[in-house]
Scaffold this motif. Structure first.
Motif, short mmCIF file in Angstrom:
data_model
loop_
_atom_site.label_atom_id
_atom_site.label_comp_id
_atom_site.label_asym_id
_atom_site.label_seq_id
_atom_site.Cartn_x
_atom_site.Cartn_y
_atom_site.Cartn_z
N LYS A 1 40.36 37.12 58.49
CA LYS A 1 42.05 36.93 58.43
C LYS A 1 42.47 36.78 57.15
O LYS A 1 43.80 37.16 57.40
N ILE A 2 42.34 37.19 56.19
CA ILE A 2 42.57 37.67 55.45
C ILE A 2 41.59 37.79 53.78
O ILE A 2 40.49 37.80 53.87
N LEU A 3 42.37 39.66 53.75
CA LEU A 3 42.07 40.61 53.09
C LEU A 3 42.47 40.64 51.57
O LEU A 3 43.84 40.64 51.72
N LEU A 4 41.70 40.93 50.41
CA LEU A 4 41.90 40.98 49.30
C LEU A 4 41.92 41.93 49.08
O LEU A 4 40.59 42.37 49.05
N LEU A 5 42.56 43.36 48.30
CA LEU A 5 42.36 43.95 48.77
C LEU A 5 42.98 44.18 47.40
O LEU A 5 44.11 44.54 46.43
N ASP A 6 41.63 44.83 46.44
CA ASP A 6 41.98 45.30 44.59
C ASP A 6 41.81 46.70 44.31
O ASP A 6 40.85 47.49 44.75
N GLU A 7 42.80 47.35 44.14
CA GLU A 7 42.80 48.92 43.91
C GLU A 7 42.90 49.61 44.95
O GLU A 7 41.93 50.58 44.70
N PRO A 8 42.51 49.44 46.50
CA PRO A 8 42.08 50.14 47.36
C PRO A 8 42.64 51.52 47.21
O PRO A 8 41.94 52.83 47.76
N THR A 9 43.10 52.18 46.90
CA THR A 9 43.71 53.64 46.76
C THR A 9 43.11 54.06 45.31
O THR A 9 43.70 55.77 45.14
N GLN A 10 42.37 53.65 44.68
CA GLN A 10 42.23 54.22 43.08
C GLN A 10 41.21 54.97 43.51
O GLN A 10 39.89 55.12 43.89
#
Length: 500
Positions: free
Chosen positions: A423-432
């Motif tokens: 229910k909580i997403l942590l996205l670190d540089e997903p388009t890198q």
């Protein structure tokens, strides 16, 4: 920095009609490519367009199925990278190969150590002297006698370039060289590239960052679906034209707007610290909300999501999920609480040698198992559903994930967390490191997930991405949140706040 157009210079490397097939799939279909002497030639295309395959053919990593390659107008047949290196071609990849427990000079001479005297002792004095000369030629100053283990990514790349120059390489392939660099490091690298070009080198430059292409490259070749669709001087193109050739159609503005229907607070971060790299960070996150973290490399953005996910230990502060204080000591605790992390290193979120199906169900094995046995039919049914819903491009759900493009790998990782009921997403540089088409799809997916009620923390160096999809943007400097901006902020204003 203004590229010089080398229209009158002769080609030093030329490929004609290159073809390559993998198990019946055409990866290269009659590709033409020409690199002029003392120039920077950009190779551009979406993931899967054929860029890596073409470079692998040119560098002798794999044989071509058809076509011809010429070096100084003489046809050549490279059977290995060592063969290409002997002819003056070298590749510098974004994953630097530097041995930390060896000196910088040792790394420059790696694989070709000089000896002296009757007993063929290693000639350390020569290695240090020649290394200094090479770095001076590049216009940089590195302590060649020091161990390489403390070098940053930018300096590791300089060591690899120096290694290539020591072997008298005159053609350099730079593959996504700025992926992990900040703006100052990028400018330093570009100055070094210009020095090398002026000194006689020719450079093939591969990047997904189109602004860099227009800053450093003299010419551009665009690949699409294994074909070379255009080669032109950079000065004769603009970004819109490049994108149109990459995609085969124009890409109008996505028109993305943040989700406005927000629910209750699902995550509250109170005064968390992990030591020197993160200090007194506090913020809240509501269901349906996308909160962005902006800042330069080293500002603490990644450390925030790692701390929430239990990958880094807190020394102070607390984390509340759905209003309840939680002790998140490791990633397993975070997953149990419905928190998922997509790291900036894709191989940390997948098992590269395993199938798409296995990677999708990786965080939810209990849901697809009966006792100790995985229900294979049910697992495949789940995988097919996610592949269809997220538009993941695969030959089959049994395809090995490492063979997918970067954008599709990111979608598989997102599918993994959706399957785990996060229910909580942590996205670190997903388009890198992914192309413009895949990037637009990922951003649309982020907004869609928020509309479905998920709460998202988005870390991105692409400030335009944050402006498009975030309800709020938190600006970080030196491990602290220094400002909070709403979704009406402009990209230019955000750049000033971040300091880029």
């Amino acid at each position: 920095m203004t590229p010089t157009v080398p229209s009158t210079r002769d080609p030093v490397l030329r490929a004609e009609g290159i073809t390559k097939r993998f198990q019946g799939v055409v990866a290269l279909d009659g590709v033409d490519f020409s690199l002029r002497s003392q120039s920077v030639h950009a190779l551009v295309g979406q993931n899967g367009a054929g860029k890596s395959t073409l470079i692998n053919v040119l560098m002798g990593v794999m044989p071509k199925d058809g076509g011809r390659v010429f070096l100084d107008d003489q046809e050549v047949h490279f059977r290995s990278t060592a063969d290409a290196l002997e002819h003056g071609l070298a590749s510098i990849y974004q994953e630097s190969f530097v041995v930390g427990e060896m000196s910088i000079a040792d790394n420059v001479f790696l694989g070709d150590t000089p000896t002296t005297g009757r007993f063929r002792r290693v000639d350390f004095a020569r290695m240090r002297s020649e290394s200094r000369e090479i770095f001076a030629r590049m216009g940089v100053d590195l302590p060649v006698e020091k161990l390489a283990r403390n070098l940053g990514t930018a300096d590791q790349q300089l060591v690899m370039i120096a290694r290539a120059l020591r072997r008298e390489s005159r053609i350099l392939v730079l593959d996504e060289p700025t992926a992990s660099l900040d703006r100052n490091e990028i400018e330093n690298l570009f100055a070094i590239i210009q020095n090398l070009v002026a000194d006689g080198c020719a450079v093939i430059y591969i990047s997904h960052y189109l602004d860099e292409i227009f800053e450093i490259a003299d010419e551009v070749t665009i690949l699409r679906d294994g074909r070379s669709v255009i080669t032109a001087a950079t000065a004769d193109l603009d970004q819109a034209t490049v994108i149109e050739h990459m995609l085969g159609s124009s890409m109008s503005s996505t028109g993305l707007t943040p989700n406005r229907k927000l629910g209750p607070v699902v995550l509250e971060v109170k005064n968390i610290s992990t030591g020197r790299r993160l200090e007194d960070v506090s913020f809240t996150l509501r269901s349906g909300e996308v909160v962005g973290l902006a800042g330069i490399l080293g500002s603490g953005r990644t450390e925030v999501v790692r701390a929430i996910f239990g990958a880094d230990r807190l020394v102070r502060g607390e984390i509340l999920v759905d209003g309840e204080p939680e002790s998140i000591k490791n990633p397993s605790d975070a997953v149990q609480l419905g928190i998922g992390l997509v790291t900036e290193e894709r191989n940390q979120g997948t098992i590269p040698g395993f199938s798409v199906t296995t990677n999708i169900t990786l965080a939810s094995l209990r849901a697809v198992s009966r006792g100790p046995w995985i229900r294979k039919g049910y697992e495949k049914e789940i995988a097919r559903g996610h592949v269809e819903r997220l538009g993941i491009k695969v030959s089959s759900i049994g395809q090995t994930i490492s063979t997918l493009s970067g954008g599709n790998q990111q979608k598989v990782i997102l599918a993994k967390w959706l399957q785990s009921q996060a229910k909580i997403l942590l996205l670190d540089e997903p388009t890198q490191g992914i192309d413009v088409g895949a990037k637009a799809e990922i951003l649309e997916m982020v907004v869609d997930l928020a509309r479905r009620g998920l709460a998202v923390v988005l870390v991105s160096s692409e400030l335009g991405d944050l402006v498009q999809v975030c309800n709020r943007v938190l600006v970080m400097k030196r491990g602290r949140i220094v400002n909070e901006l709403d979704d009406a902020v402009s990209e230019h204003f955000l750049q000033n706040e971040v300091g880029v």
